[in-house]
Design a protein around this motif. Sequence first.
Motif, PDB file in Angstrom:
ATOM      1  N   HIS A 161       0.847  -1.194   0.000  1.00  0.00           N
ATOM      2  CA  HIS A 161       0.000   0.000   0.000  1.00  0.00           C
ATOM      3  C   HIS A 161       0.882   1.243   0.000  1.00  0.00           C
ATOM      4  O   HIS A 161       1.882   1.301   0.739  1.00  0.00           O
ATOM      5  CB  HIS A 161      -0.909   0.000   1.232  1.00  0.00           C
ATOM      6  N   PRO A 162       0.571   2.253  -0.819  1.00  0.00           N
ATOM      7  CA  PRO A 162       1.419   3.450  -0.890  1.00  0.00           C
ATOM      8  C   PRO A 162       1.609   4.151   0.448  1.00  0.00           C
ATOM      9  O   PRO A 162       2.664   4.741   0.692  1.00  0.00           O
ATOM     10  CB  PRO A 162       0.697   4.345  -1.903  1.00  0.00           C
ATOM     11  N   VAL A 163       0.619   4.103   1.330  1.00  0.00           N
ATOM     12  CA  VAL A 163       0.762   4.737   2.642  1.00  0.00           C
ATOM     13  C   VAL A 163       1.859   4.043   3.444  1.00  0.00           C
ATOM     14  O   VAL A 163       2.718   4.690   4.046  1.00  0.00           O
ATOM     15  CB  VAL A 163      -0.576   4.707   3.410  1.00  0.00           C
ATOM     16  N   HIS A 164       1.838   2.715   3.457  1.00  0.00           N
ATOM     17  CA  HIS A 164       2.858   1.965   4.198  1.00  0.00           C
ATOM     18  C   HIS A 164       4.239   2.163   3.567  1.00  0.00           C
ATOM     19  O   HIS A 164       5.243   2.318   4.279  1.00  0.00           O
ATOM     20  CB  HIS A 164       2.502   0.475   4.223  1.00  0.00           C
ATOM     21  N   LEU A 165       4.280   2.166   2.242  1.00  0.00           N
ATOM     22  CA  LEU A 165       5.553   2.325   1.551  1.00  0.00           C
ATOM     23  C   LEU A 165       6.159   3.688   1.850  1.00  0.00           C
ATOM     24  O   LEU A 165       7.347   3.806   2.169  1.00  0.00           O
ATOM     25  CB  LEU A 165       5.357   2.154   0.044  1.00  0.00           C
ATOM     26  N   SER A 166       5.352   4.733   1.760  1.00  0.00           N
ATOM     27  CA  SER A 166       5.831   6.085   2.013  1.00  0.00           C
ATOM     28  C   SER A 166       6.268   6.265   3.460  1.00  0.00           C
ATOM     29  O   SER A 166       7.293   6.894   3.752  1.00  0.00           O
ATOM     30  CB  SER A 166       4.729   7.086   1.674  1.00  0.00           C
ATOM     31  N   ARG A 167       5.494   5.671   4.381  1.00  0.00           N
ATOM     32  CA  ARG A 167       5.796   5.809   5.813  1.00  0.00           C
ATOM     33  C   ARG A 167       7.064   5.066   6.200  1.00  0.00           C
ATOM     34  O   ARG A 167       7.885   5.561   6.968  1.00  0.00           O
ATOM     35  CB  ARG A 167       4.619   5.275   6.629  1.00  0.00           C
ATOM     36  N   ASP A 168       7.236   3.848   5.648  1.00  0.00           N
ATOM     37  CA  ASP A 168       8.337   2.988   6.096  1.00  0.00           C
ATOM     38  C   ASP A 168       9.635   3.201   5.330  1.00  0.00           C
ATOM     39  O   ASP A 168      10.691   2.725   5.763  1.00  0.00           O
ATOM     40  CB  ASP A 168       7.935   1.514   5.978  1.00  0.00           C
ATOM     41  N   PHE A 169       9.602   3.896   4.191  1.00  0.00           N
ATOM     42  CA  PHE A 169      10.811   4.074   3.393  1.00  0.00           C
ATOM     43  C   PHE A 169      11.907   4.752   4.207  1.00  0.00           C
ATOM     44  O   PHE A 169      13.060   4.295   4.236  1.00  0.00           O
ATOM     45  CB  PHE A 169      10.510   4.892   2.133  1.00  0.00           C
ATOM     46  N   SER A 170      11.564   5.845   4.878  1.00  0.00           N
ATOM     47  CA  SER A 170      12.581   6.588   5.630  1.00  0.00           C
ATOM     48  C   SER A 170      13.137   5.773   6.796  1.00  0.00           C
ATOM     49  O   SER A 170      14.276   5.985   7.227  1.00  0.00           O
ATOM     50  CB  SER A 170      12.008   7.904   6.152  1.00  0.00           C
ATOM     51  N   LYS A 171      12.365   4.810   7.280  1.00  0.00           N
ATOM     52  CA  LYS A 171      12.826   3.963   8.372  1.00  0.00           C
ATOM     53  C   LYS A 171      14.037   3.132   7.950  1.00  0.00           C
ATOM     54  O   LYS A 171      14.956   2.912   8.744  1.00  0.00           O
ATOM     55  CB  LYS A 171      11.678   3.044   8.818  1.00  0.00           C
ATOM     56  N   TYR A 172      14.060   2.692   6.702  1.00  0.00           N
ATOM     57  CA  TYR A 172      15.132   1.821   6.219  1.00  0.00           C
ATOM     58  C   TYR A 172      16.200   2.552   5.415  1.00  0.00           C
ATOM     59  O   TYR A 172      17.318   2.043   5.256  1.00  0.00           O
ATOM     60  CB  TYR A 172      14.542   0.685   5.376  1.00  0.00           C
ATOM     61  N   PHE A 173      15.871   3.754   4.904  1.00  0.00           N
ATOM     62  CA  PHE A 173      16.822   4.470   4.062  1.00  0.00           C
ATOM     63  C   PHE A 173      17.277   5.803   4.670  1.00  0.00           C
ATOM     64  O   PHE A 173      18.085   6.507   4.087  1.00  0.00           O
ATOM     65  CB  PHE A 173      16.214   4.716   2.678  1.00  0.00           C
ATOM     66  N   ASN A 174      16.744   6.141   5.828  1.00  0.00           N
ATOM     67  CA  ASN A 174      17.153   7.341   6.574  1.00  0.00           C
ATOM     68  C   ASN A 174      16.968   8.641   5.789  1.00  0.00           C
ATOM     69  O   ASN A 174      17.680   9.614   6.006  1.00  0.00           O
ATOM     70  CB  ASN A 174      18.625   7.222   7.023  1.00  0.00           C
TER      71      ASN A 174
END
Length: 269
Positions: free
Chosen positions: A194-207
Amino acid sequence: MNHLKKGEFYGQTNQTIHLNGLTLTDTVYTQPKVDWHYHEHAYFTFILEGLVIEGNKKEVYHCPAGTLLFHHWQDAHYNIKPDGFTRGFHVEIEKPWFDDLFLKADDIQGNINLLNPALKLLMYKVFTETKIQDQTSSLSIQGVLLNMLSQMAEGDKSVGDKNPSWVAKINEILNDQFTDNLTLGFLSETLSIHPVHLSRDFSKYFNCSFGEYIRKLKVEKSLSLLSDKRKLLTDIAFECGFADQSHFIRCFKQINGMSPSNYRKILFH
């Protein structure tokens, strides 16, 4: 098997700098093939110009300009240099340097090709500092290297914690297609997230955000292209996916603190 001491590399070394447990060399590779060998200390190899092929016990890397490798001490490997001019920048790190800063070299994977654009951009900063060489260069170089090694150690730990499979997949997509007009919809559909999860979690793994990561990829690519004197800035901007030359220059200065033209002068200084 040949054992290379501190500051020794196969080729013509144009510059060597010693900084309290660090040895930095700027070397033109001159031998078409170098048989299996290892180095006395852990070190980075950063290809500034040309192409070299490196093989180790795990795999073989084709290393064009912009490639960043990390080796532990005594990691055995061999090199092949195709025809043409090839230049590498090396940073050797002695064990006491790790110990003094409470780092463990064994926490960082060796014999590895580093693809993270943030790490490559930091190594470009180290190289630039060796050409500036003012009273703050030594402190700056050590600070940047400490940042790099800390990020590498944290990255290895997160891999050990089993990142979601989409993390590696989206990294592959972004590295291969960063010049395309990627959308969140396309990425979420491709990854079945889901785009919401992708957008939210991207910064968690890529800083960083999507936009910041893609800009880093574009600027990092431009740095390797600047080593080709034949390429105009307008051509580099287009090849890296920037809207125009002014946008390229603006992003480049924001990330590197200098213009592409000034970096090019430093590279060939």
